[in-house]
Design a protein around this motif. Structure first.
Motif, PDB file in Angstrom:
ATOM      1  N   GLU A 196       7.987   2.043   2.627  1.00 45.44           N
ATOM      2  CA  GLU A 196       7.746   0.901   1.737  1.00 45.44           C
ATOM      3  C   GLU A 196       6.287   0.448   1.814  1.00 45.44           C
ATOM      4  O   GLU A 196       5.698   0.084   0.791  1.00 45.44           O
ATOM      5  N   ALA A 197       5.694   0.485   3.014  1.00 51.84           N
ATOM      6  CA  ALA A 197       4.278   0.125   3.144  1.00 51.84           C
ATOM      7  C   ALA A 197       3.407   1.091   2.362  1.00 51.84           C
ATOM      8  O   ALA A 197       2.435   0.687   1.706  1.00 51.84           O
ATOM      9  N   ALA A 198       3.751   2.374   2.402  1.00 54.28           N
ATOM     10  CA  ALA A 198       2.992   3.367   1.643  1.00 54.28           C
ATOM     11  C   ALA A 198       3.123   3.124   0.142  1.00 54.28           C
ATOM     12  O   ALA A 198       2.147   3.232  -0.615  1.00 54.28           O
ATOM     13  N   LYS A 199       4.322   2.783  -0.304  1.00 55.20           N
ATOM     14  CA  LYS A 199       4.530   2.500  -1.720  1.00 55.20           C
ATOM     15  C   LYS A 199       3.734   1.276  -2.164  1.00 55.20           C
ATOM     16  O   LYS A 199       3.277   1.203  -3.309  1.00 55.20           O
ATOM     17  N   MET A 200       3.569   0.310  -1.280  1.00 60.11           N
ATOM     18  CA  MET A 200       2.784  -0.882  -1.602  1.00 60.11           C
ATOM     19  C   MET A 200       1.324  -0.535  -1.872  1.00 60.11           C
ATOM     20  O   MET A 200       0.648  -1.196  -2.659  1.00 60.11           O
TER      21      MET A 200
ATOM     22  N   GLN B 299      -2.963   2.925   2.817  1.00 62.27           N
ATOM     23  CA  GLN B 299      -3.479   4.292   2.797  1.00 62.27           C
ATOM     24  C   GLN B 299      -3.184   5.067   4.080  1.00 62.27           C
ATOM     25  O   GLN B 299      -3.350   6.289   4.123  1.00 62.27           O
ATOM     26  N   GLU B 300      -2.787   4.346   5.099  1.00 62.13           N
ATOM     27  CA  GLU B 300      -2.505   4.983   6.378  1.00 62.13           C
ATOM     28  C   GLU B 300      -1.418   4.177   7.083  1.00 62.13           C
ATOM     29  O   GLU B 300      -1.390   2.944   6.999  1.00 62.13           O
ATOM     30  N   ILE B 301      -0.537   4.878   7.757  1.00 66.17           N
ATOM     31  CA  ILE B 301       0.476   4.243   8.591  1.00 66.17           C
ATOM     32  C   ILE B 301       0.115   4.516  10.039  1.00 66.17           C
ATOM     33  O   ILE B 301       0.001   5.669  10.462  1.00 66.17           O
ATOM     34  N   GLN B 302      -0.057   3.436  10.788  1.00 70.12           N
ATOM     35  CA  GLN B 302      -0.406   3.561  12.206  1.00 70.12           C
ATOM     36  C   GLN B 302       0.818   3.157  13.034  1.00 70.12           C
ATOM     37  O   GLN B 302       1.258   2.009  12.992  1.00 70.12           O
TER      38      GLN B 302
ATOM     39  N   ILE C  69     -11.770  -2.508   0.922  1.00 66.80           N
ATOM     40  CA  ILE C  69     -11.456  -2.655   2.343  1.00 66.80           C
ATOM     41  C   ILE C  69     -10.257  -1.749   2.614  1.00 66.80           C
ATOM     42  O   ILE C  69      -9.177  -1.946   2.050  1.00 66.80           O
ATOM     43  N   TYR C  70     -10.427  -0.748   3.437  1.00 64.32           N
ATOM     44  CA  TYR C  70      -9.419   0.277   3.648  1.00 64.32           C
ATOM     45  C   TYR C  70      -8.215  -0.300   4.395  1.00 64.32           C
ATOM     46  O   TYR C  70      -8.357  -0.829   5.494  1.00 64.32           O
ATOM     47  N   PRO C  71      -6.993  -0.195   3.815  1.00 67.13           N
ATOM     48  CA  PRO C  71      -5.813  -0.817   4.425  1.00 67.13           C
ATOM     49  C   PRO C  71      -4.982   0.163   5.263  1.00 67.13           C
ATOM     50  O   PRO C  71      -4.552   1.213   4.784  1.00 67.13           O
ATOM     51  N   ILE C  72      -4.755  -0.209   6.505  1.00 64.96           N
ATOM     52  CA  ILE C  72      -3.933   0.576   7.426  1.00 64.96           C
ATOM     53  C   ILE C  72      -2.764  -0.302   7.858  1.00 64.96           C
ATOM     54  O   ILE C  72      -2.961  -1.431   8.316  1.00 64.96           O
TER      55      ILE C  72
ATOM     56  N   LYS D 215      -2.209   8.914   5.314  1.00 63.85           N
ATOM     57  CA  LYS D 215      -2.510   9.474   6.621  1.00 63.85           C
ATOM     58  C   LYS D 215      -1.563   8.857   7.648  1.00 63.85           C
ATOM     59  O   LYS D 215      -1.059   7.748   7.454  1.00 63.85           O
ATOM     60  N   VAL D 216      -1.344   9.582   8.732  1.00 65.23           N
ATOM     61  CA  VAL D 216      -0.511   9.087   9.826  1.00 65.23           C
ATOM     62  C   VAL D 216      -1.347   9.054  11.097  1.00 65.23           C
ATOM     63  O   VAL D 216      -2.017  10.037  11.438  1.00 65.23           O
ATOM     64  N   SER D 217      -1.320   7.902  11.764  1.00 65.16           N
ATOM     65  CA  SER D 217      -2.043   7.770  13.030  1.00 65.16           C
ATOM     66  C   SER D 217      -1.105   7.217  14.089  1.00 65.16           C
ATOM     67  O   SER D 217      -0.085   6.603  13.781  1.00 65.16           O
TER      68      SER D 217
END
Length: 401
Positions: A200-204, A207-210, A144-147, A266-268
């Motif tokens: 920190e979310a990316a390190k966790m 896969q994408e920061i929105q 399940i892709y996490p954003i 990725k950045v959204s």
């Protein structure tokens, strides 16, 4: 390649840190690696930035789906019993992604950072998600892709703690009609506050920061001269007030993307749908094209209920296919004109809007959700996100129209 490798070894052995921060264009220059020879060969800045040697590895692996078909998930849902219901929804349908609140609409982090986290001292963590790493490991197992969603400039918590980072009216932090406070998009400290949370979310393993609420408050053009706030580096700008706000918002997005590059995410950005139909939204500082040029994904909020009479549709909520289709044609034209076209992944509606009044809305269910998906598909847009504030999504929907 061997020369570069040995040069890097020498740098590390000498204890020299390569800067990871890159400032937005026009504010601070990118660190110049061109003169750093150390007796071998000049560094290629772009090669360094793109090298996997500098990428953070969270230890989790996710494959990007054929197309993202996702849902919004609050911190409470992600950390509560509803999470397993949403996981089951993913496993039994063609949905494959979750947009999970990491920093919510108030400014809270939705988990309590570890003691060694640089975020611990902010004292804004809430125990909604008890173990975010365990949650991500389950999502990895089930692909399940996490954003991670981060609400940026709407931030009552930070505004109340640090009024100097906000907008002040007669000595008090200014709030809108919903009693929400915003922090100041002109201020670099505000940018970094949000980017540290994103890192920190990316390190966790996200896969994408929105980024959401990447803007000034609605109607800011009516009060920009009456509120007290700092312009920082934008103080001496020769741009008019509208373009100065556009520059600040766009610079934040560009800066955030550069800061996050070493983490491989990725950045959204979420953006009002109507922004694509205008040169720019004058009060809030959103220029659809300029933001789109600086992201991997653009997510327009195109809920039929949120439009006024647009595209020749007098009651948009009652015609979900037409309003989404007409919007998609406009967006495609704008994005096609860009040199680097981002992925289009709009937010669509899975809720009803009775506040519009009798005759102006529909009770949204399978038919209405599928109509929006089909409208996107008919216009070449395969990705989308479903919004329901309570995270209760319609059953029986064909998510691949």
């Amino acid at each position: 390649m061997k020369i570069l490798k040995w040069a890097l070894v020498l740098v590390l052995a000498a204890g020299i840190a390569i800067p990871s921060g890159v400032h937005a264009a026009g504010k601070s220059k990118v660190e110049n690696f061109s003169e750093m020879t150390y007796g071998f060969e000049s560094y290629d800045e772009q090669l360094v930035a793109s090298s996997t040697l500098f990428r953070y590895d969270s230890g989790l692996t996710f494959d990007y789906p054929d197309a993202i078909r996702g849902v919004y998930v609050t911190g409470h849902s992600a950390g509560g019993a509803r999470f397993e219901t949403l996981v089951n929804l993913m496993e039994t349908t063609d949905l494959n992604a979750m947009v999970i609140d990491i920093k919510d609409d108030y400014g809270n982090i939705t988990y309590v950072p570890e003691d060694d986290s640089p975020l611990k001292g902010l004292d804004i963590g809430k125990p909604y998600i008890k173990n975010p790493r365990a949650m991500l490991e389950e999502m990895e197992e089930k692909q399940i892709y996490p954003i991670g969603r981060i609400v940026v400039f709407k931030d009552s918590v930070l505004a109340e703690k640090r009024p100097e980072l906000s907008f002040v009216d007669n000595g008090e932090v200014w709030k809108n009609g919903r009693k929400e406070a915003f922090v100041n998009p002109f201020m670099k400290e505000v940018w970094d506050h949000n980017i540290e949370i994103a890192i920190e979310a990316a390190k966790m393993g996200f896969q994408e920061i929105q980024f959401d609420y990447v803007r000034f408050p609605e109607g800011f053009e009516k009060r920009h001269e009456s509120l007290a706030y700092d312009f920082e580096d934008y103080k001496d700008s020769e741009l008019d007030p509208v373009q100065r706000r556009v520059e600040a918002v766009t610079d934040f997005v560009a800066y955030a993307r550069e800061r996050l590059k070493p983490y491989g995410v990725k950045v959204s950005v979420d953006i009002f749908g109507y922004a694509a139909t205008l040169a720019e939204a004058p009060g809030i500082g959103q220029n659809f094209s300029k933001i789109s040029e600086n992201v991997d994904v653009i997510s327009s909020m195109i809920y039929p209920s949120h439009w006024t009479s647009y595209f020749g549709v007098s009651k948009p909520d009652t015609e979900p296919y037409k309003i989404v289709s007409e919007y998609s044609k406009v967006e495609n034209k704008v994005l096609d004109a860009l040199e680097n076209r981002p992925i289009s992944r709009p937010w669509i509606q899975d809720f009803s809007a009775p506040w519009l009044g009798a005759g102006n809305y529909l009770n949204y269910g399978k038919k209405e959700v599928e109509a929006q998906i089909k409208a996107l598909k008919d216009n070449g847009i395969d990705e989308y996100l479903l919004w329901n504030a309570g995270n209760r999504y319609t059953s029986g929907v064909n998510y691949k129209q």
